[in-house]
Design a protein around this motif. Sequence first.
Motif, PDB file in Angstrom:
ATOM      1  N   TYR A 198      -0.861  -0.584  -3.663  1.00 38.81           N
ATOM      2  CA  TYR A 198      -1.999   0.055  -4.338  1.00 38.81           C
ATOM      3  C   TYR A 198      -1.713   0.239  -5.829  1.00 38.81           C
ATOM      4  N   HIS A 199      -0.529   0.762  -6.144  1.00 39.95           N
ATOM      5  CA  HIS A 199      -0.196   1.083  -7.534  1.00 39.95           C
ATOM      6  C   HIS A 199      -0.176  -0.171  -8.402  1.00 39.95           C
ATOM      7  N   ARG A 200       0.411  -1.241  -7.896  1.00 39.35           N
ATOM      8  CA  ARG A 200       0.516  -2.464  -8.698  1.00 39.35           C
ATOM      9  C   ARG A 200      -0.827  -3.183  -8.811  1.00 39.35           C
ATOM     10  N   ALA A 201      -1.614  -3.158  -7.747  1.00 43.49           N
ATOM     11  CA  ALA A 201      -2.898  -3.869  -7.781  1.00 43.49           C
ATOM     12  C   ALA A 201      -3.925  -3.144  -8.644  1.00 43.49           C
ATOM     13  N   PHE A 202      -4.021  -1.817  -8.493  1.00 45.26           N
ATOM     14  CA  PHE A 202      -5.100  -1.075  -9.153  1.00 45.26           C
ATOM     15  C   PHE A 202      -4.616  -0.257 -10.346  1.00 45.26           C
ATOM     16  N   GLY A 203      -3.311  -0.025 -10.438  1.00 46.43           N
ATOM     17  CA  GLY A 203      -2.788   0.723 -11.568  1.00 46.43           C
ATOM     18  C   GLY A 203      -2.206  -0.153 -12.654  1.00 46.43           C
ATOM     19  N   LEU A 204      -1.457  -1.173 -12.246  1.00 43.73           N
ATOM     20  CA  LEU A 204      -0.791  -2.051 -13.209  1.00 43.73           C
ATOM     21  C   LEU A 204      -1.461  -3.410 -13.334  1.00 43.73           C
ATOM     22  N   SER A 205      -2.498  -3.674 -12.540  1.00 45.08           N
ATOM     23  CA  SER A 205      -3.216  -4.963 -12.550  1.00 45.08           C
ATOM     24  C   SER A 205      -2.282  -6.138 -12.273  1.00 45.08           C
ATOM     25  N   GLN A 206      -1.302  -5.927 -11.400  1.00 47.44           N
ATOM     26  CA  GLN A 206      -0.382  -6.993 -10.983  1.00 47.44           C
ATOM     27  C   GLN A 206      -0.735  -7.379  -9.546  1.00 47.44           C
ATOM     28  N   VAL A 207      -1.864  -8.053  -9.398  1.00 48.44           N
ATOM     29  CA  VAL A 207      -2.395  -8.343  -8.065  1.00 48.44           C
ATOM     30  C   VAL A 207      -1.484  -9.308  -7.310  1.00 48.44           C
ATOM     31  N   GLY A 208      -0.923 -10.287  -8.010  1.00 46.57           N
ATOM     32  CA  GLY A 208      -0.019 -11.232  -7.349  1.00 46.57           C
ATOM     33  C   GLY A 208       1.204 -10.536  -6.803  1.00 46.57           C
ATOM     34  N   SER A 209       1.810  -9.642  -7.592  1.00 50.61           N
ATOM     35  CA  SER A 209       2.973  -8.886  -7.126  1.00 50.61           C
ATOM     36  C   SER A 209       2.602  -7.995  -5.955  1.00 50.61           C
ATOM     37  N   ALA A 210       1.428  -7.346  -6.019  1.00 53.80           N
ATOM     38  CA  ALA A 210       0.983  -6.495  -4.922  1.00 53.80           C
ATOM     39  C   ALA A 210       0.803  -7.294  -3.641  1.00 53.80           C
ATOM     40  N   ALA A 211       0.230  -8.495  -3.763  1.00 50.90           N
ATOM     41  CA  ALA A 211       0.045  -9.345  -2.586  1.00 50.90           C
ATOM     42  C   ALA A 211       1.385  -9.756  -1.984  1.00 50.90           C
ATOM     43  N   ALA A 212       2.363 -10.046  -2.837  1.00 54.83           N
ATOM     44  CA  ALA A 212       3.694 -10.421  -2.338  1.00 54.83           C
ATOM     45  C   ALA A 212       4.334  -9.267  -1.581  1.00 54.83           C
ATOM     46  N   ILE A 213       4.175  -8.055  -2.087  1.00 59.88           N
ATOM     47  CA  ILE A 213       4.716  -6.882  -1.388  1.00 59.88           C
ATOM     48  C   ILE A 213       4.025  -6.716  -0.039  1.00 59.88           C
ATOM     49  N   GLY A 214       2.693  -6.880  -0.024  1.00 57.52           N
ATOM     50  CA  GLY A 214       1.952  -6.746   1.224  1.00 57.52           C
ATOM     51  C   GLY A 214       2.355  -7.784   2.257  1.00 57.52           C
ATOM     52  N   VAL A 215       2.538  -9.026   1.826  1.00 55.01           N
ATOM     53  CA  VAL A 215       2.953 -10.088   2.746  1.00 55.01           C
ATOM     54  C   VAL A 215       4.359  -9.811   3.272  1.00 55.01           C
ATOM     55  N   THR A 216       5.238  -9.382   2.396  1.00 51.17           N
ATOM     56  CA  THR A 216       6.607  -9.063   2.825  1.00 51.17           C
ATOM     57  C   THR A 216       6.611  -7.915   3.818  1.00 51.17           C
ATOM     58  N   LEU A 217       5.804  -6.892   3.550  1.00 57.38           N
ATOM     59  CA  LEU A 217       5.718  -5.756   4.469  1.00 57.38           C
ATOM     60  C   LEU A 217       5.177  -6.196   5.825  1.00 57.38           C
ATOM     61  N   THR A 218       4.181  -7.070   5.823  1.00 55.62           N
ATOM     62  CA  THR A 218       3.643  -7.583   7.079  1.00 55.62           C
ATOM     63  C   THR A 218       4.714  -8.322   7.875  1.00 55.62           C
ATOM     64  N   ALA A 219       5.527  -9.123   7.177  1.00 48.82           N
ATOM     65  CA  ALA A 219       6.604  -9.856   7.846  1.00 48.82           C
ATOM     66  C   ALA A 219       7.642  -8.903   8.419  1.00 48.82           C
ATOM     67  N   VAL A 220       7.976  -7.849   7.684  1.00 45.21           N
ATOM     68  CA  VAL A 220       8.962  -6.867   8.167  1.00 45.21           C
ATOM     69  C   VAL A 220       8.433  -6.147   9.405  1.00 45.21           C
ATOM     70  N   ILE A 221       7.156  -5.732   9.361  1.00 46.37           N
ATOM     71  CA  ILE A 221       6.552  -5.060  10.513  1.00 46.37           C
ATOM     72  C   ILE A 221       6.552  -5.974  11.734  1.00 46.37           C
ATOM     73  N   PHE A 222       6.170  -7.235  11.529  1.00 50.47           N
ATOM     74  CA  PHE A 222       6.145  -8.185  12.652  1.00 50.47           C
ATOM     75  C   PHE A 222       7.545  -8.385  13.223  1.00 50.47           C
ATOM     76  N   ALA A 223       8.546  -8.541  12.356  1.00 50.97           N
ATOM     77  CA  ALA A 223       9.913  -8.791  12.821  1.00 50.97           C
ATOM     78  C   ALA A 223      10.447  -7.607  13.619  1.00 50.97           C
TER      79      ALA A 223
END
Length: 298
Positions: free
Chosen positions: A259-284
């Motif tokens: 949330y902070h990187r996407a809407f606070g820092l306008s780093q949408v690509g970095s935010a998406a990478a964090i979200g994808v990584t978190l999804t992979a960790v949860i799945f694993a």
Amino acid sequence: MTLPTVRARPPGEPRHVAYLYLLPAFAVYAAFLLYPIGRAVQISLYDWDGLSLGRWVGLDNYAAIVADEGLRAAFGHALVLIVFYALGPLVIGLGLAAILNHAKVRGLGFFRTVVFLPQVVAMVVVAVAWRRVYAPDGTLNTLLGALGLDSLTRGWLGDYTFALPAVGVVGTWFETGLVTVLLLAGMSRIPGELYEAARLDGAGAVREFFTVTLPSVRGEIAVALTLTVIAALRTFDLVYITTRGGPGDSTSVPSYEVYHRAFGLSQVGSAAAIGVTLTAVIFAISFAINRFADRRDA
């Protein structure tokens, strides 16, 4: 009213025809889950502020997660919360469920409703209530002062050492009811003959718990751990309302960083990478829990 029956595949019907009946459900699944995940993976490969044209950076956003000390700390905080969200409620829930099931408490249905009540309250409401409990002039400090423990009072959510455990305690309180109800349901299905056989062998209450009760609710334990671990790793609203990742970055977690990187820092690509990584960790982690439970059941 008659209930619809599940259509069985006739012996002579080609298998691909049967698959046609799954297409509507798969289309919904793909539209609302697979496509958003794929889109997030695509965005994570760009340096994009959400407005202008993105710039291809490949796996740089993922490399930054490993290189950035703050992001590594955020994932570490999420792992710490697993102790409070999953392991703590599991231990407490096992004890409560075993006692209630063994003692055959009257009004058990009412108790289940009461202990499950936090699950029906919105987390935003829970967060606001607990923020008041932890306030410098809140309930917790008032209680400590009344007990003569003024030296222990502090601004709990503003303390670098105690802010993360304070948030974790809220998770323990919130998840314990769910775990207890799940385990009570499992224990209620254990045949009484197993307990009678254990008593004939001279087993006491503790040995009876470890030899009969615990192995019999392994499936419920796996479900409880899966749900609570996922809740710990994806927690956002509790952190956002209580601390907003502070003080400093001491309570920052991956979901908040998205949330902070996407809407606070306008780093949408970095935010998406964090979200994808978190999804992979949860799945694993979820996959490991269920594989372990399946192997023990075999």
